[in-house]
Design an enzyme around this catalytic site. Structure first.
Site, PDB file in Angstrom:
ATOM      1  N   SER A 189      -4.024   2.586  -9.053  1.00 39.03           N
ATOM      2  CA  SER A 189      -4.601   3.761  -9.223  1.00 39.03           C
ATOM      3  C   SER A 189      -5.439   3.817 -10.349  1.00 39.03           C
ATOM      4  CB  SER A 189      -3.924   5.134  -8.876  1.00 39.03           C
ATOM      5  OG  SER A 189      -4.458   6.211  -9.160  1.00 39.03           O
ATOM      6  N   TYR A 199       3.203  10.426 -11.349  1.00 41.24           N
ATOM      7  CA  TYR A 199       2.518   9.540 -10.372  1.00 41.24           C
ATOM      8  C   TYR A 199       1.806   8.355 -11.096  1.00 41.24           C
ATOM      9  CZ  TYR A 199      -0.895   7.955  -7.039  1.00 41.24           C
ATOM     10  OH  TYR A 199      -1.468   7.262  -6.268  1.00 41.24           O
ATOM     11  N   ILE A 248      -9.865   9.522  -2.808  1.00 39.51           N
ATOM     12  CA  ILE A 248     -10.189   9.078  -1.562  1.00 39.51           C
ATOM     13  C   ILE A 248     -10.141  10.048  -0.577  1.00 39.51           C
ATOM     14  CG2 ILE A 248      -9.655   7.276  -0.037  1.00 39.51           C
ATOM     15  CD1 ILE A 248     -10.879   6.018  -2.698  1.00 39.51           C
ATOM     16  N   ASN A 292       0.993  -1.239  -0.153  1.00 42.80           N
ATOM     17  CA  ASN A 292      -0.007  -0.144  -0.169  1.00 42.80           C
ATOM     18  C   ASN A 292       0.858   1.489  -0.055  1.00 42.80           C
ATOM     19  OD1 ASN A 292      -2.578   1.726   0.662  1.00 42.80           O
ATOM     20  ND2 ASN A 292      -1.100   2.060   2.416  1.00 42.80           N
ATOM     21  N   LYS A 351       1.962   4.100 -11.124  1.00 38.44           N
ATOM     22  CA  LYS A 351       0.821   3.516 -10.738  1.00 38.44           C
ATOM     23  C   LYS A 351       0.648   2.389 -12.054  1.00 38.44           C
ATOM     24  CE  LYS A 351       0.026   4.322  -6.646  1.00 38.44           C
ATOM     25  NZ  LYS A 351       0.486   3.389  -5.665  1.00 38.44           N
TER      26      LYS A 351
END
Length: 287
Positions: free
Chosen positions: A143, A156, A189, A91, A160
């Site tokens: 993601s 980013y 989130i 995670n 992912k």
């Protein structure tokens, strides 16, 4: 009634805050013994104590898990304390900067590679010998940006995308050893990453990511943890190499879809977990 992870041992990286805290607490409630792993500045000891106070079983581990020797020490602690390892949750990750690529700092890029890619590589490599013994599984954090890309943070999304392909590759090679490997791909989130006060997003981006979901809201860390729970459990025994989006419909949304969501969809569920560190996510390259 038997708990869904009863008798299982899990390591959760990035377990001290945000989605990781929710995963640790959800797993513990469902009977797992949990190693709450994170960087020295993460509140992993607090999360482990909170689990213990609720009657669960958890211990903290702190260190730079992008270093293979440290990752191996984390796995060794789990086996020494609990005798085995059944589940690895990759995670840990960071979201350090939002910028056009022309302005994106090399420092932030290196930080992404270290925390989003190298940590997953090192932990998976360290854990696989033990997971092969227990016929366990790996669940990694992808993601929606790993599938779609993300403006003002292309690096980013790239990290992912790596996690998606990396985990699918592991699933293909580890099936012969009885190890399942899957990906949870969250959208926006309700953590420190998606609020302008606690993360790198500005007000416009914060508004866009919410309106870009069909449900017109951020997801909660607990809603994401519920999917991790399923994939980690024996209920997902026929699931490997899969990507599970938990994104409120971001992948199929067109335009500001959230504006059209019903009020019932816009309301976050209350949940059951007491999450004290959901906004504590460490996103910055600056210590």
């Amino acid at each position: 009634m038997k708990k869904r992870l009863e008798g299982k041992v899990a390591i959760v990286t990035g377990g001290g805050s945000g989605i990781g805290e929710a995963i640790c607490k959800k797993f513990a409630r469902e009977g797992a013994s949990v190693v709450v792993a994170g960087l020295p500045e993460d509140p992993v000891e607090d999360v482990a104590k909170e689990i213990q106070q609720e009657g669960g079983d958890a211990i903290p581990f702190t260190g730079d898990l992008s270093v293979l020797a440290v990752a191996e020490s984390c796995v060794e602690l789990a086996v020494k304390q609990y005798g085995k390892l059944d589940v690895l949750v990759n995670n840990a990750g960071t979201f350090p900067e939002t910028n056009l690529l022309s302005e994106f700092s090399e420092e932030a890029f290196d930080y992404l590679l270290k925390n989003n890619i190298r940590t997953a590589f090192a932990m998976s490599k360290a854990a696989l010998p033990e997971l092969q013994k227990t016929k366990g599984n790996i669940v990694s954090a992808g993601s929606e940006s790993g599938a779609l890309g993300i403006a003002q943070n292309a690096p980013y999304g790239g990290t992912k995308g790596f996690i998606h392909a990396f985990t699918k590759g592991l699933a293909a090679e580890q099936a012969q050893n009885g190890v399942r490997c899957n990906i949870v791909a969250p959208g926006p989130i309700d953590t420190g990453w998606t609020h302008k006060e606690t993360g790198p997003m500005d007000a416009q981006m914060e508004q866009m990511v919410t309106k870009g979901t069909l449900m017109g809201r951020r997801g909660t860390p607990e809603e994401v943890a519920n999917v991790y729970l399923f994939l980690a459990s024996d209920e997902a025994s026929y699931v490997t190499g899969a990507i599970f989006p938990v994104d409120g419909g971001t992948l199929i949304a067109k335009g500001p879809a959230g504006d059209q969501a019903s009020e019932s969809m816009k309301k976050q569920p209350d949940g059951e977990l007491i999450l004290k560190h959901s906004k504590d996510s460490h996103t910055s390259v600056r210590k």
